[in-house]
Design a protein around this motif. Structure first.
Motif, PDB file in Angstrom:
ATOM      1  N   GLN A  49      66.528  39.438  22.800  1.00  0.00           N
ATOM      2  CA  GLN A  49      65.312  40.247  22.860  1.00  0.00           C
ATOM      3  C   GLN A  49      64.709  40.468  21.468  1.00  0.00           C
ATOM      4  O   GLN A  49      63.489  40.578  21.341  1.00  0.00           O
ATOM      5  CB  GLN A  49      65.589  41.583  23.549  1.00  0.00           C
ATOM      6  CG  GLN A  49      65.832  41.445  25.045  1.00  0.00           C
ATOM      7  CD  GLN A  49      64.663  40.795  25.754  1.00  0.00           C
ATOM      8  OE1 GLN A  49      63.511  41.166  25.559  1.00  0.00           O
ATOM      9  NE2 GLN A  49      64.959  39.799  26.592  1.00  0.00           N
ATOM     10  N   GLU A  50      65.543  40.531  20.445  1.00  0.00           N
ATOM     11  CA  GLU A  50      65.015  40.674  19.085  1.00  0.00           C
ATOM     12  C   GLU A  50      64.252  39.420  18.671  1.00  0.00           C
ATOM     13  O   GLU A  50      63.203  39.495  18.036  1.00  0.00           O
ATOM     14  CB  GLU A  50      66.136  40.984  18.083  1.00  0.00           C
ATOM     15  CG  GLU A  50      65.682  41.084  16.655  1.00  0.00           C
ATOM     16  CD  GLU A  50      64.642  42.168  16.375  1.00  0.00           C
ATOM     17  OE1 GLU A  50      64.067  42.145  15.266  1.00  0.00           O
ATOM     18  OE2 GLU A  50      64.383  43.040  17.230  1.00  0.00           O
ATOM     19  N   GLY A  51      64.739  38.252  19.063  1.00  0.00           N
ATOM     20  CA  GLY A  51      63.994  37.021  18.804  1.00  0.00           C
ATOM     21  C   GLY A  51      62.655  37.024  19.526  1.00  0.00           C
ATOM     22  O   GLY A  51      61.617  36.680  18.950  1.00  0.00           O
ATOM     23  N   ILE A  52      62.653  37.424  20.779  1.00  0.00           N
ATOM     24  CA  ILE A  52      61.418  37.501  21.571  1.00  0.00           C
ATOM     25  C   ILE A  52      60.449  38.500  20.948  1.00  0.00           C
ATOM     26  O   ILE A  52      59.259  38.228  20.802  1.00  0.00           O
ATOM     27  CB  ILE A  52      61.745  37.865  23.036  1.00  0.00           C
ATOM     28  CG1 ILE A  52      62.422  36.679  23.720  1.00  0.00           C
ATOM     29  CG2 ILE A  52      60.499  38.304  23.791  1.00  0.00           C
ATOM     30  CD1 ILE A  52      63.026  36.994  25.073  1.00  0.00           C
ATOM     31  N   ARG A  53      60.958  39.657  20.556  1.00  0.00           N
ATOM     32  CA  ARG A  53      60.110  40.674  19.928  1.00  0.00           C
ATOM     33  C   ARG A  53      59.472  40.136  18.660  1.00  0.00           C
ATOM     34  O   ARG A  53      58.283  40.348  18.404  1.00  0.00           O
ATOM     35  CB  ARG A  53      60.927  41.931  19.599  1.00  0.00           C
ATOM     36  CG  ARG A  53      60.076  43.077  19.031  1.00  0.00           C
ATOM     37  CD  ARG A  53      60.900  44.049  18.224  1.00  0.00           C
ATOM     38  NE  ARG A  53      61.477  43.469  17.036  1.00  0.00           N
ATOM     39  CZ  ARG A  53      60.809  43.190  15.904  1.00  0.00           C
ATOM     40  NH1 ARG A  53      59.515  43.424  15.817  1.00  0.00           N
ATOM     41  NH2 ARG A  53      61.426  42.664  14.862  1.00  0.00           N
ATOM     42  N   THR A  54      60.243  39.399  17.879  1.00  0.00           N
ATOM     43  CA  THR A  54      59.747  38.846  16.625  1.00  0.00           C
ATOM     44  C   THR A  54      58.604  37.863  16.861  1.00  0.00           C
ATOM     45  O   THR A  54      57.582  37.915  16.176  1.00  0.00           O
ATOM     46  CB  THR A  54      60.893  38.162  15.858  1.00  0.00           C
ATOM     47  OG1 THR A  54      61.895  39.150  15.571  1.00  0.00           O
ATOM     48  CG2 THR A  54      60.411  37.541  14.574  1.00  0.00           C
ATOM     49  N   VAL A  55      58.760  36.979  17.838  1.00  0.00           N
ATOM     50  CA  VAL A  55      57.698  36.000  18.132  1.00  0.00           C
ATOM     51  C   VAL A  55      56.450  36.722  18.631  1.00  0.00           C
ATOM     52  O   VAL A  55      55.341  36.450  18.159  1.00  0.00           O
ATOM     53  CB  VAL A  55      58.177  34.949  19.154  1.00  0.00           C
ATOM     54  CG1 VAL A  55      57.027  34.039  19.569  1.00  0.00           C
ATOM     55  CG2 VAL A  55      59.324  34.124  18.581  1.00  0.00           C
ATOM     56  N   ARG A  56      56.625  37.643  19.562  1.00  0.00           N
ATOM     57  CA  ARG A  56      55.460  38.366  20.101  1.00  0.00           C
ATOM     58  C   ARG A  56      54.713  39.137  19.019  1.00  0.00           C
ATOM     59  O   ARG A  56      53.490  39.166  18.997  1.00  0.00           O
ATOM     60  CB  ARG A  56      55.897  39.321  21.207  1.00  0.00           C
ATOM     61  CG  ARG A  56      56.172  38.625  22.498  1.00  0.00           C
ATOM     62  CD  ARG A  56      56.327  39.607  23.645  1.00  0.00           C
ATOM     63  NE  ARG A  56      56.545  38.862  24.872  1.00  0.00           N
ATOM     64  CZ  ARG A  56      57.480  39.141  25.755  1.00  0.00           C
ATOM     65  NH1 ARG A  56      58.284  40.168  25.571  1.00  0.00           N
ATOM     66  NH2 ARG A  56      57.611  38.414  26.837  1.00  0.00           N
ATOM     67  N   SER A  57      55.456  39.767  18.116  1.00  0.00           N
ATOM     68  CA  SER A  57      54.794  40.559  17.079  1.00  0.00           C
ATOM     69  C   SER A  57      54.159  39.691  16.006  1.00  0.00           C
ATOM     70  O   SER A  57      53.338  40.171  15.231  1.00  0.00           O
ATOM     71  CB  SER A  57      55.771  41.558  16.456  1.00  0.00           C
ATOM     72  OG  SER A  57      56.771  40.895  15.719  1.00  0.00           O
ATOM     73  N   SER A  58      54.509  38.413  15.967  1.00  0.00           N
ATOM     74  CA  SER A  58      53.933  37.484  14.986  1.00  0.00           C
ATOM     75  C   SER A  58      52.619  36.871  15.470  1.00  0.00           C
ATOM     76  O   SER A  58      51.886  36.282  14.678  1.00  0.00           O
ATOM     77  CB  SER A  58      54.923  36.361  14.678  1.00  0.00           C
ATOM     78  OG  SER A  58      56.105  36.884  14.119  1.00  0.00           O
TER      79      SER A  58
END
Length: 85
Positions: A49-58
């Motif tokens: 989920q941290e990877g997903i959050r990072t992509v979405r916030s980018s």
């Protein structure tokens, strides 16, 4: 990308020297995130989920060059987030 909170308390479970998650990322011709999925899980949901959050916030991203777009008008990529222990 901040994997520390996701991995805190789980370090003893990780014995392979690294942890990684592979995400499928699709970006449309305007640089907007069109699709995001876990291709290969790390086995730790909070890390994934941290990877997903990072992509979405980018997002949004730069407009991709036309010569890398597929016939559906998007660029499809696999992004790997790795932490070596």
């Amino acid at each position: 990308f901040n994997p520390v909170p996701a991995l805190r308390g789980r370090i003893n479970e990780i014995s392979r020297g690294k942890i990684d998650v592979v995400l499928g990322v699709s970006v449309n011709r305007n640089g907007e995130l069109a699709d995001l999925m876990v291709i290969r899980s790390s086995g730790i949901e909070s890390y994934d989920q941290e990877g997903i959050r990072t992509v979405r916030s980018s997002a949004p991203f730069s407009t991709p060059p036309a010569n890398v777009l597929e016939s559906d008008g998007m660029i499809h990529m696999a992004w790997t987030f790795i932490v070596y222990l």
